[in-house]
Scaffold this motif. Sequence first.
Motif, PDB file in Angstrom:
ATOM      1  N   PHE A  50       0.823  -1.211   0.000  1.00  0.00           N
ATOM      2  CA  PHE A  50       0.000   0.000   0.000  1.00  0.00           C
ATOM      3  C   PHE A  50       0.860   1.265   0.000  1.00  0.00           C
ATOM      4  O   PHE A  50       0.538   2.246  -0.669  1.00  0.00           O
ATOM      5  CB  PHE A  50      -0.936  -0.007   1.207  1.00  0.00           C
ATOM      6  N   LEU A  51       1.964   1.230   0.745  1.00  0.00           N
ATOM      7  CA  LEU A  51       2.853   2.385   0.761  1.00  0.00           C
ATOM      8  C   LEU A  51       3.469   2.620  -0.621  1.00  0.00           C
ATOM      9  O   LEU A  51       3.679   3.753  -1.038  1.00  0.00           O
ATOM     10  CB  LEU A  51       3.960   2.184   1.797  1.00  0.00           C
ATOM     11  N   GLY A  52       3.734   1.522  -1.331  1.00  0.00           N
ATOM     12  CA  GLY A  52       4.310   1.634  -2.664  1.00  0.00           C
ATOM     13  C   GLY A  52       3.373   2.277  -3.672  1.00  0.00           C
ATOM     14  O   GLY A  52       3.819   2.789  -4.699  1.00  0.00           O
ATOM     15  N   GLY A  53       2.080   2.240  -3.379  1.00  0.00           N
ATOM     16  CA  GLY A  53       1.111   2.857  -4.279  1.00  0.00           C
ATOM     17  C   GLY A  53       0.883   4.327  -4.021  1.00  0.00           C
ATOM     18  O   GLY A  53       0.114   4.980  -4.733  1.00  0.00           O
ATOM     19  N   GLU A  54       1.542   4.887  -3.025  1.00  0.00           N
ATOM     20  CA  GLU A  54       1.303   6.277  -2.621  1.00  0.00           C
ATOM     21  C   GLU A  54       2.026   7.284  -3.510  1.00  0.00           C
ATOM     22  O   GLU A  54       1.455   8.286  -3.930  1.00  0.00           O
ATOM     23  CB  GLU A  54       1.735   6.453  -1.160  1.00  0.00           C
ATOM     24  N   TRP A  55       3.292   7.028  -3.794  1.00  0.00           N
ATOM     25  CA  TRP A  55       4.133   8.050  -4.414  1.00  0.00           C
ATOM     26  C   TRP A  55       3.720   8.381  -5.847  1.00  0.00           C
ATOM     27  O   TRP A  55       3.706   9.555  -6.227  1.00  0.00           O
ATOM     28  CB  TRP A  55       5.602   7.622  -4.384  1.00  0.00           C
ATOM     29  N   GLY A  56       3.391   7.368  -6.652  1.00  0.00           N
ATOM     30  CA  GLY A  56       3.051   7.626  -8.049  1.00  0.00           C
ATOM     31  C   GLY A  56       1.843   8.528  -8.221  1.00  0.00           C
ATOM     32  O   GLY A  56       1.945   9.635  -8.768  1.00  0.00           O
ATOM     33  N   PRO A  57       0.643   8.119  -7.754  1.00  0.00           N
ATOM     34  CA  PRO A  57      -0.543   8.980  -7.886  1.00  0.00           C
ATOM     35  C   PRO A  57      -0.410  10.302  -7.141  1.00  0.00           C
ATOM     36  O   PRO A  57      -0.856  11.348  -7.618  1.00  0.00           O
ATOM     37  CB  PRO A  57      -1.669   8.121  -7.287  1.00  0.00           C
ATOM     38  N   GLY A  58       0.210  10.261  -5.932  1.00  0.00           N
ATOM     39  CA  GLY A  58       0.338  11.482  -5.134  1.00  0.00           C
ATOM     40  C   GLY A  58       1.246  12.508  -5.788  1.00  0.00           C
ATOM     41  O   GLY A  58       0.931  13.708  -5.845  1.00  0.00           O
ATOM     42  N   THR A  59       2.390  12.048  -6.295  1.00  0.00           N
ATOM     43  CA  THR A  59       3.318  12.965  -6.969  1.00  0.00           C
ATOM     44  C   THR A  59       2.709  13.516  -8.250  1.00  0.00           C
ATOM     45  O   THR A  59       2.840  14.706  -8.553  1.00  0.00           O
ATOM     46  CB  THR A  59       4.637  12.238  -7.279  1.00  0.00           C
TER      47      THR A  59
END
Length: 401
Positions: free
Chosen positions: A125-134
């Motif tokens: 789940f943490l790995g899915g944060e940076w792409g969409p968030g950035t």
Amino acid sequence: MNSQRSIEAVRLRAIISAYLGWVMDGYDALLVTPIMPLLGELFFPGPYSLLGGLSTLVATLIGRPLGSVVMGYVGDRFGRRVGLLTTVLGYSLSALVIALLPTYAVIGVLAPLTLLALRFLQGVFLGGEWGPGTAMIMEWSKWRGELTSAFVQSGYPIGVIIATIVNVLFLTYMGPTSFNAYGWRIYMSTGAIVAVLAFVIRSRLIESPLWSRPKANPLTLLFKRGGTQLGFGVLFTGGLLTIYYSTYLIYSDFLKAIGEAAIIPVVMLISTIAAVTAVLLAGPLSLAINYRWFIIGTLIVSLAYAPIALMLSPNLTNLVVLAFIENFAMGLVPYVLIDEFDVQYRASGLGVSYNWGLLIGGWAPMIVGLISPMGLGMVVMMTIGVALTIIGLLMLSRMRK
């Protein structure tokens, strides 16, 4: 006028909510960093306690690549907003379950296996944060790309600072005995509480103005049109993350190994403050200095300083200075990567580039733990990381030209 104010309010809410998630990513991901030695003793008792503690960090790191693919796809296919709502719920609930786990003394070998499985799931789940968030922040922002990039990247270490401060407060008011007995569980559960707050804020998030539903599978588009950029992006981030996870982020285990465990909290706190400062300064400084040479120069300086900080004189000052110098480069990662990927597959491209770098850098803590003395292992892995980063950066720069 009212319409303009409304648009600006939407923009601000989108940026803050996406940024807050990245802060919580840093908080939940590295909540265990100050207590890795304790987790090693509780869940991996015996001669491999040190490696066991380090494995709790590695388990999350190797879970992130899978999450970047899944949630990057969601962010491109269904919208940045949907991806960001899913990730924050996933890693917060994982943190809560970890806080409730029985230790090795209670359920034996099931304890470390369950802990590692939960840390892996949290990493997904943490790995899915940076792409969409950035993607969300960079697409909404009106600032120069270098400045927005530094702002984005400051969220993660700020989350680490908050986690470190919370750890220090727990130790101060509970004392080591009570904290080691049960206080660490309350400390871990704070990750779930804070992340729920982020979810509430995100529930009012407005979609990115550049996003539209792609006509084809975004992952297919990514590997067909952006495969080469993706490969060099992974090399670039893999090198940086090798540096990151073989030095500053495992200071706690390094200090314990050299008999300086008493200063772990203050070193981690001040080093992380130094890291945030460097990340934020990277934006304006790169406006005056070409971003490529700024990244390369600061990495070479940090590598030259590493033997002093990690082998010859590993004290508070030198460790903080090393953390400061090496973190300049981290501030420009979104700027280096953002234009390499079309908006149709940008969340996937960004997320995979960043998190697949952990397939390279995520193993650094374990490798460092196998080398003696530990300081030598840190310098060796940092050297490898600097070389990979520079190669990846130069190849991406060549393609951009």
